[in-house]
Design a protein around this motif. Structure first.
Motif, PDB file in Angstrom:
ATOM      1  N   VAL A  46      36.042  45.253  28.702  1.00  7.27           N
ATOM      2  CA  VAL A  46      35.684  43.899  28.622  1.00  7.27           C
ATOM      3  C   VAL A  46      35.432  43.543  27.162  1.00  7.27           C
ATOM      4  CG1 VAL A  46      34.017  42.039  29.461  1.00  7.27           C
ATOM      5  CG2 VAL A  46      34.441  44.387  30.717  1.00  7.27           C
ATOM      6  N   VAL A  47      36.420  42.578  26.898  1.00  6.13           N
ATOM      7  CA  VAL A  47      36.240  41.892  25.391  1.00  6.13           C
ATOM      8  C   VAL A  47      35.838  40.324  25.298  1.00  6.13           C
ATOM      9  CG1 VAL A  47      37.878  43.791  24.535  1.00  6.13           C
ATOM     10  CG2 VAL A  47      38.703  41.378  25.437  1.00  6.13           C
ATOM     11  N   GLY A  48      35.568  39.718  24.406  1.00  3.54           N
ATOM     12  CA  GLY A  48      35.527  38.280  24.390  1.00  3.54           C
ATOM     13  C   GLY A  48      34.392  38.196  23.338  1.00  3.54           C
ATOM     14  N   LEU A 142      41.498  44.526  19.753  1.00  2.00           N
ATOM     15  CA  LEU A 142      42.535  45.468  18.847  1.00  2.00           C
ATOM     16  C   LEU A 142      41.638  46.411  17.836  1.00  2.00           C
ATOM     17  CD1 LEU A 142      45.508  46.544  18.704  1.00  2.00           C
ATOM     18  CD2 LEU A 142      45.927  44.743  17.188  1.00  2.00           C
ATOM     19  N   SER A 143      40.850  45.676  17.146  1.00  2.00           N
ATOM     20  CA  SER A 143      40.318  46.155  15.884  1.00  2.00           C
ATOM     21  C   SER A 143      39.237  46.955  16.360  1.00  2.00           C
ATOM     22  CB  SER A 143      39.887  45.236  14.916  1.00  2.00           C
ATOM     23  OG  SER A 143      39.358  44.368  15.266  1.00  2.00           O
ATOM     24  N   VAL A 155      41.976  45.319  31.386  1.00  2.00           N
ATOM     25  CA  VAL A 155      41.469  44.755  30.225  1.00  2.00           C
ATOM     26  C   VAL A 155      40.818  43.321  30.660  1.00  2.00           C
ATOM     27  CG1 VAL A 155      41.566  43.968  27.801  1.00  2.00           C
ATOM     28  CG2 VAL A 155      42.649  45.989  28.511  1.00  2.00           C
ATOM     29  N   LEU A 156      39.571  42.887  30.440  1.00  2.00           N
ATOM     30  CA  LEU A 156      39.111  41.785  30.718  1.00  2.00           C
ATOM     31  C   LEU A 156      38.692  40.908  29.653  1.00  2.00           C
ATOM     32  CD1 LEU A 156      38.432  43.770  33.292  1.00  2.00           C
ATOM     33  CD2 LEU A 156      36.959  41.965  33.924  1.00  2.00           C
ATOM     34  N   ALA A 182      43.942  43.581  22.559  1.00  2.00           N
ATOM     35  CA  ALA A 182      43.476  44.824  23.522  1.00  2.00           C
ATOM     36  C   ALA A 182      44.126  45.272  24.752  1.00  2.00           C
ATOM     37  CB  ALA A 182      41.934  44.618  24.007  1.00  2.00           C
ATOM     38  N   ALA A 183      45.161  44.279  25.069  1.00  2.00           N
ATOM     39  CA  ALA A 183      45.994  44.232  26.146  1.00  2.00           C
ATOM     40  C   ALA A 183      46.968  45.799  25.938  1.00  2.00           C
ATOM     41  CB  ALA A 183      47.022  43.158  26.033  1.00  2.00           C
ATOM     42  N   LEU A 184      47.046  46.294  27.237  1.00  2.00           N
ATOM     43  CA  LEU A 184      47.783  47.586  26.992  1.00  2.00           C
ATOM     44  C   LEU A 184      49.080  47.642  27.898  1.00  2.00           C
ATOM     45  CD1 LEU A 184      44.730  49.948  27.803  1.00  2.00           C
ATOM     46  CD2 LEU A 184      45.930  49.478  25.632  1.00  2.00           C
ATOM     47  N   SER A 185      50.022  48.117  27.657  1.00  2.00           N
ATOM     48  CA  SER A 185      51.389  48.229  28.496  1.00  2.00           C
ATOM     49  C   SER A 185      51.281  48.776  29.992  1.00  2.00           C
ATOM     50  CB  SER A 185      52.249  49.180  27.686  1.00  2.00           C
ATOM     51  OG  SER A 185      53.486  49.306  28.465  1.00  2.00           O
ATOM     52  N   GLY A 186      51.662  47.997  30.525  1.00  2.00           N
ATOM     53  CA  GLY A 186      51.470  48.263  32.437  1.00  2.00           C
ATOM     54  C   GLY A 186      50.145  48.190  32.890  1.00  2.00           C
TER      55      GLY A 186
END
Length: 398
Positions: A46-48, A142-143, A155-156, A182-186
């Motif tokens: 969870v990010v934001g 991402l960081s 990822v939310l 933060a998004a990830l492939s698939g």
């Protein structure tokens, strides 16, 4: 509080003290040193800018109700360090913290506080047979150290606002790019972030990474709310929609009602004290303050204490029309706080640097039957929440 060498050492491990830069590299190094425990459970990340903790609380409640052995990693804490790490709905045992810190002092003294805390959470989750862990990012996406986590199911992204600008950039576009990064492939990327720049960054991150993007505009049924959540405030509907979308998408529909009924202390939390209503809310940046103001028609007294590193002027602005009486305080005796005297000189009201004395004064200024709003920092909220509980103040529902 009585000094404790375990916690004193752990909290002293700032990134500056550790000589470590922000980013996932150090966290991955530590996780590998621990045997890569994050590969032994699945994670929801969870990010934001705001709402991460509330969303995590709802996810945890939903997963537990669905019969999933669940871990939860959040920050900061209000009263006890162990609030940050929960297994099956129970806080980490302090003995486990002491054991880990003793190991870290011998084997990993070069790592920073957040990386160590993340490592402790991951190791404990793996050892405790956690199936799914709800993992709150610290700063950014991402960081952030949590970008090091493997085995991430989704990822939310809650929202994007101006906060932590020194670390993430001074524009919505820059901050959104880091968080959406933060998004990830698939993997599913679910977002309730609004605004052209934020939504553009989310779309770009999904396309760049190959993530599967889910938005309220594209999947309205996924984000639908059967009713309002128990957590107060219009902004909590957005957090609840995000949590429910993830639960539905991942097949945990049995937990939806429990998610909507979740609690999260210090977020528009109501106490009864001396015939007054005391509202505690950890709003500490402009976006959070705007959401708080939109959810609260008025208060008789505002008690505010924040840190100098925050945009105090923009945070205070939406709160000033709420209350006729103002009291300014300091959330921390040691940190670089927004000067209460300077705030009183600029906005009016009274300055009382000692937060407990400020609470007494603010209560005295609030008429019987009236409302006192305490906000500006989660550290201030945690301190005064503990003070209220010790004084026998009752938590009010609704």
């Amino acid at each position: 509080m009585t000094p404790d060498p375990t916690y004193d050492w752990l909290f002293s491990r700032t990134r500056a003290a550790a000589g470590r830069e922000r980013g996932p590299q150090a966290a991955r190094e530590l996780l590998d040193r621990l045997g890569a425990p994050d590969r032994r459970f699945r994670s929801l990340r969870v990010v934001g800018t705001n709402g991460k903790g509330s969303t995590c609380a709802m996810l945890e409640a939903g997963l537990l109700a669905a019969g999933v052995r669940t871990g939860r990693f959040t920050s900061p804490h209000l009263h006890r360090f162990e609030e940050r790490i929960r297994i099956a709905g129970e806080e980490l045992a302090p003995a486990r913290t002491r054991e880990f810190v003793a190991w870290a002092q011998r084997e990993a003294p070069e790592f920073a506080f957040f990386d160590l805390t993340l490592g402790l959470a991951a190791q404990t989750f793996a050892e405790s047979g956690v199936e799914v862990a709800v993992m709150e990012a610290g700063v950014g996406g991402l960081s952030d150290a949590t970008q090091a986590l493997e085995n991430v199911d989704a990822v939310l992204l809650t929202n994007v606002g101006l906060d932590h600008t020194a670390a993430l950039g001074d524009s919505i576009a820059q901050i959104a790019a880091d968080k959406a990064g933060a998004a990830l492939s698939g993997a599913p990327l679910l977002s309730t972030a609004v605004g052209g720049e934020a939504q553009a960054a989310v779309q770009a991150a999904a396309e760049r990474s190959g993530a599967l993007l889910y938005l309220p505009e594209t999947h309205p049924d996924l984000f639908a709310l059967p009713h309002a959540p128990a957590l107060a405030g219009a902004h909590q509907r957005q957090n609840a929609a995000l949590a429910l979308a993830a639960l539905r998408l991942l097949g945990y529909d049995d937990g939806l009602e429990a998610a909507l009924g979740a609690s999260w202390p210090g977020r528009l939390e109501r106490f009864g004290c001396q015939g007054r209503t005391v509202l505690l809310d950890g709003a500490h940046n402009p976006a959070a303050a705007q959401a708080l103001a939109a959810s609260l028609p008025r208060a008789d007294t505002l008690l505010f204490g924040g840190f100098a590193r925050k945009d105090t002027a923009q945070t205070v602005a939406p709160l000033l029309p709420l209350a006729s009486q103002l009291v300014w305080t300091a959330p921390d005796e040691e940190g670089e706080v927004a000067d209460p005297q300077a705030l009183a000189a600029r906005y009016g009201g009274e300055a009382q640097p000692n937060p407990r004395q400020a609470l007494d004064r603010a209560l005295a200024l609030t008429p019987a039957g009236g409302t006192l709003l305490v906000t500006g920092s989660l550290y201030l909220v945690g301190l005064l929440r503990e003070t209220l509980l010790q004084a026998g103040a009752g938590i009010q529902v609704g």
